[in-house]
Design a protein around this motif. Structure first.
Motif, PDB file in Angstrom:
ATOM      1  N   ARG A  69       0.850  -1.190   0.000  1.00 61.11           N
ATOM      2  CA  ARG A  69       0.000   0.000   0.000  1.00 61.11           C
ATOM      3  C   ARG A  69       0.884   1.237   0.000  1.00 61.11           C
ATOM      4  N   LEU A  70       0.543   2.182  -0.869  1.00 58.47           N
ATOM      5  CA  LEU A  70       1.220   3.474  -0.938  1.00 58.47           C
ATOM      6  C   LEU A  70       0.194   4.565  -0.675  1.00 58.47           C
ATOM      7  N   ARG A  71       0.526   5.495   0.236  1.00 60.89           N
ATOM      8  CA  ARG A  71      -0.402   6.572   0.564  1.00 60.89           C
ATOM      9  C   ARG A  71       0.352   7.888   0.682  1.00 60.89           C
ATOM     10  N   THR A  72      -0.224   8.945   0.089  1.00 58.33           N
ATOM     11  CA  THR A  72       0.311  10.298   0.200  1.00 58.33           C
ATOM     12  C   THR A  72      -0.818  11.206   0.647  1.00 58.33           C
ATOM     13  N   TYR A  73      -0.505  12.100   1.606  1.00 58.38           N
ATOM     14  CA  TYR A  73      -1.545  12.928   2.214  1.00 58.38           C
ATOM     15  C   TYR A  73      -1.005  14.334   2.415  1.00 58.38           C
ATOM     16  N   TYR A  74      -1.815  15.332   2.047  1.00 60.84           N
ATOM     17  CA  TYR A  74      -1.468  16.734   2.289  1.00 60.84           C
ATOM     18  C   TYR A  74      -2.648  17.417   2.974  1.00 60.84           C
ATOM     19  N   ASP A  75      -2.348  18.223   3.994  1.00 58.59           N
ATOM     20  CA  ASP A  75      -3.397  18.910   4.742  1.00 58.59           C
ATOM     21  C   ASP A  75      -2.967  20.349   5.014  1.00 58.59           C
ATOM     22  N   ARG A  76      -3.908  21.269   4.886  1.00 55.77           N
ATOM     23  CA  ARG A  76      -3.669  22.668   5.234  1.00 55.77           C
ATOM     24  C   ARG A  76      -4.836  23.152   6.087  1.00 55.77           C
ATOM     25  N   THR A  77      -4.514  23.888   7.152  1.00 50.90           N
ATOM     26  CA  THR A  77      -5.551  24.371   8.050  1.00 50.90           C
ATOM     27  C   THR A  77      -5.225  25.782   8.502  1.00 50.90           C
ATOM     28  N   ARG A  78      -6.274  26.547   8.791  1.00 48.43           N
ATOM     29  CA  ARG A  78      -6.136  27.918   9.271  1.00 48.43           C
ATOM     30  C   ARG A  78      -7.131  28.149  10.394  1.00 48.43           C
ATOM     31  N   ARG A  79      -6.646  28.676  11.531  1.00 50.69           N
ATOM     32  CA  ARG A  79      -7.490  29.038  12.663  1.00 50.69           C
ATOM     33  C   ARG A  79      -7.080  30.420  13.154  1.00 50.69           C
ATOM     34  N   ASP A  80      -8.044  31.315  13.299  1.00 52.07           N
ATOM     35  CA  ASP A  80      -7.825  32.632  13.896  1.00 52.07           C
ATOM     36  C   ASP A  80      -8.850  32.826  14.996  1.00 52.07           C
ATOM     37  N   THR A  81      -8.393  32.962  16.232  1.00 56.11           N
ATOM     38  CA  THR A  81      -9.283  33.146  17.359  1.00 56.11           C
ATOM     39  C   THR A  81      -8.833  34.360  18.156  1.00 56.11           C
ATOM     40  N   ALA A  82      -9.606  34.698  19.189  1.00 55.68           N
ATOM     41  CA  ALA A  82      -9.227  35.820  20.049  1.00 55.68           C
ATOM     42  C   ALA A  82      -7.987  35.501  20.872  1.00 55.68           C
ATOM     43  N   ARG A  83      -7.694  34.226  21.055  1.00 55.88           N
ATOM     44  CA  ARG A  83      -6.540  33.828  21.861  1.00 55.88           C
ATOM     45  C   ARG A  83      -5.257  33.760  21.048  1.00 55.88           C
ATOM     46  N   PHE A  84      -5.337  33.219  19.823  1.00 56.37           N
ATOM     47  CA  PHE A  84      -4.163  33.119  18.956  1.00 56.37           C
ATOM     48  C   PHE A  84      -4.643  32.678  17.575  1.00 56.37           C
ATOM     49  N   GLY A  85      -3.717  32.672  16.611  1.00 60.13           N
ATOM     50  CA  GLY A  85      -4.016  32.200  15.266  1.00 60.13           C
ATOM     51  C   GLY A  85      -2.900  31.296  14.780  1.00 60.13           C
ATOM     52  N   VAL A  86      -3.220  30.384  13.864  1.00 62.29           N
ATOM     53  CA  VAL A  86      -2.199  29.474  13.363  1.00 62.29           C
ATOM     54  C   VAL A  86      -2.557  29.001  11.957  1.00 62.29           C
ATOM     55  N   GLU A  87      -1.539  28.913  11.110  1.00 66.30           N
ATOM     56  CA  GLU A  87      -1.618  28.259   9.811  1.00 66.30           C
ATOM     57  C   GLU A  87      -0.685  27.057   9.836  1.00 66.30           C
ATOM     58  N   ARG A  88      -1.158  25.912   9.308  1.00 67.53           N
ATOM     59  CA  ARG A  88      -0.323  24.709   9.340  1.00 67.53           C
ATOM     60  C   ARG A  88      -0.444  23.955   8.020  1.00 67.53           C
ATOM     61  N   ASP A  89       0.704  23.492   7.525  1.00 70.27           N
ATOM     62  CA  ASP A  89       0.777  22.614   6.357  1.00 70.27           C
ATOM     63  C   ASP A  89       1.427  21.307   6.779  1.00 70.27           C
ATOM     64  N   THR A  90       0.855  20.180   6.350  1.00 68.14           N
ATOM     65  CA  THR A  90       1.380  18.861   6.704  1.00 68.14           C
ATOM     66  C   THR A  90       1.401  17.984   5.457  1.00 68.14           C
ATOM     67  N   LEU A  91       2.522  17.292   5.263  1.00 69.75           N
ATOM     68  CA  LEU A  91       2.689  16.382   4.132  1.00 69.75           C
ATOM     69  C   LEU A  91       3.181  15.037   4.665  1.00 69.75           C
ATOM     70  N   ASP A  92       2.544  13.947   4.211  1.00 69.33           N
ATOM     71  CA  ASP A  92       2.844  12.619   4.754  1.00 69.33           C
ATOM     72  C   ASP A  92       2.954  11.606   3.618  1.00 69.33           C
ATOM     73  N   PHE A  93       4.045  10.807   3.622  1.00 68.00           N
ATOM     74  CA  PHE A  93       4.232   9.695   2.694  1.00 68.00           C
ATOM     75  C   PHE A  93       4.307   8.407   3.509  1.00 68.00           C
ATOM     76  N   ASP A  94       3.579   7.379   3.080  1.00 65.85           N
ATOM     77  CA  ASP A  94       3.508   6.139   3.849  1.00 65.85           C
ATOM     78  C   ASP A  94       3.489   4.953   2.878  1.00 65.85           C
ATOM     79  N   PHE A  95       4.407   3.995   3.105  1.00 63.45           N
ATOM     80  CA  PHE A  95       4.439   2.771   2.287  1.00 63.45           C
ATOM     81  C   PHE A  95       4.553   1.579   3.211  1.00 63.45           C
ATOM     82  N   ARG A  96       3.785   0.533   2.935  1.00 62.44           N
ATOM     83  CA  ARG A  96       3.912  -0.706   3.692  1.00 62.44           C
ATOM     84  C   ARG A  96       3.712  -1.913   2.770  1.00 62.44           C
ATOM     85  N   ARG A  97       4.393  -2.993   3.118  1.00 61.67           N
ATOM     86  CA  ARG A  97       4.327  -4.219   2.311  1.00 61.67           C
ATOM     87  C   ARG A  97       4.157  -5.418   3.245  1.00 61.67           C
ATOM     88  N   TRP A  98       3.382  -6.384   2.809  1.00 65.53           N
ATOM     89  CA  TRP A  98       3.187  -7.611   3.590  1.00 65.53           C
ATOM     90  C   TRP A  98       3.339  -8.820   2.669  1.00 65.53           C
TER      91      TRP A  98
END
Length: 216
Positions: A69-98
Motif C-alpha cells: 500500500r502506498l499513501r500520500t496525504y497533504y493537509d492545510r488548516t487555518r485558525r484565527d481566534t481571540a486567543r491566537f491564530g495558526v496556519e499549518r501545512d502537513t505532508l505525509d508519505f507512507d508505504f507498507r508491504r506484507w
C-alpha cells in the motif's frame, strides 16, 4: 470528492479531497488586558476556520497473503481566534508491504516520512517562540507473525524505529504472544516499549493566564 478505480484485478487506486470553511464560528471569551494588573476583558469574535486536504492511495493485494500500500496525504488548516491564530501545512508519505513466507510466517514492513510547518499569530493567551517552525519525522517498522500451533498459538515480534525533529532517535520494540483455545476466546501477553514525542507547544509554547504588575 472521492474517485476510486480498479487498475487491474489486484490493484485499486483512490483520490480523495475535502475543503471546508466555517465563517460564523462565534467565540466569546475573556482575555487578559495587556499592561493592566489582573484585569480581563470580554472579547466576541467570528473565528476564521478553514482548510482542506488531499489523499492519494494505491493498494495491491488487499486481503491477500502478499501485497503493498502506498499513501500520500497533504493537509492545510487555518485558525484565527481571540486567543491566537495558526496556519499549518502537513505532508505525509507512507508505504507498507506484507508477504507470507515459509509455511507459518507473515512479514510486514514499511516506512513513513512526515513533514509539517506552522506560522503562529501570537495572542494574549497563547504564544510561541519562534512563531514559525518546520519539523519532520521518519519511521521504519518491521514485524513478523509466526503460527506456532495452527489455530491456537501465535507469536509476533517487531519494532518501530523513529527519528523525530524534536527528540532524535528512538526504538519501540514489541513482543506479543496469544492463544485462542476456542473460536470466541483469546488470551494474550505483550511486552513493548512505547515512546511519546513532545509537541510543538511543549517545545516552544507559553500560556498567559493573566497580567501582574508589581511596584519596584
Amino acid at each position: 470528492f472521492r474517485y476510486d478505480r480498479a487498475m487491474d484485478a489486484d490493484t485499486t487506486m483512490t483520490v480523495q479531497g475535502e475543503a471546508y470553511t466555517h465563517p460564523t464560528a462565534m467565540e466569546s471569551v475573556q482575555v487578559p488586558v495587556a499592561g493592566a494588573d489582573r484585569q480581563f476583558q470580554q472579547v466576541e469574535n467570528d473565528d476564521t476556520v478553514n482548510g482542506g486536504h488531499l489523499l492519494y492511495r494505491m493498494v495491491r493485494g488487499f486481503g491477500a497473503p502478499a501485497g503493498w500500500r502506498l499513501r500520500t496525504y497533504y493537509d492545510r488548516t487555518r485558525r484565527d481566534t481571540a486567543r491566537f491564530g495558526v496556519e499549518r501545512d502537513t505532508l505525509d508519505f507512507d508505504f507498507r508491504r506484507w508477504q507470507h513466507w515459509g509455511e507459518r510466517n507473515d512479514l510486514m514492513w514499511g516506512a513513513e516520512y512526515l513533514w509539517t510547518r506552522d506560522h503562529v499569530d501570537n495572542g494574549p493567551v497563547l504564544f510561541m517562540d519562534p512563531d514559525k517552525r518546520a519539523w519532520s519525522q521518519a519511521n521504519l517498522f518491521v514485524q513478523n507473525t509466526t503460527t506456532l500451533v495452527p489455530d491456537r498459538w501465535f507469536l509476533m515480534l517487531g519494532s518501530k524505529f523513529t527519528w523525530h525533529g524534536f527528540a532524535g532517535y528512538a526504538a519501540q520494540p514489541n513482543l506479543r504472544l496469544w492463544w485462542t483455545p476456542t473460536s470466541d476466546q483469546t488470551l494474550w501477553f505483550s511486552v513493548s516499549r512505547p515512546v511519546r514525542f513532545p509537541s510543538r507547544f511543549e517545545e516552544d509554547g507559553q500560556v498567559g493566564l493573566g497580567m501582574l504588575r508589581t511596584a519596584l
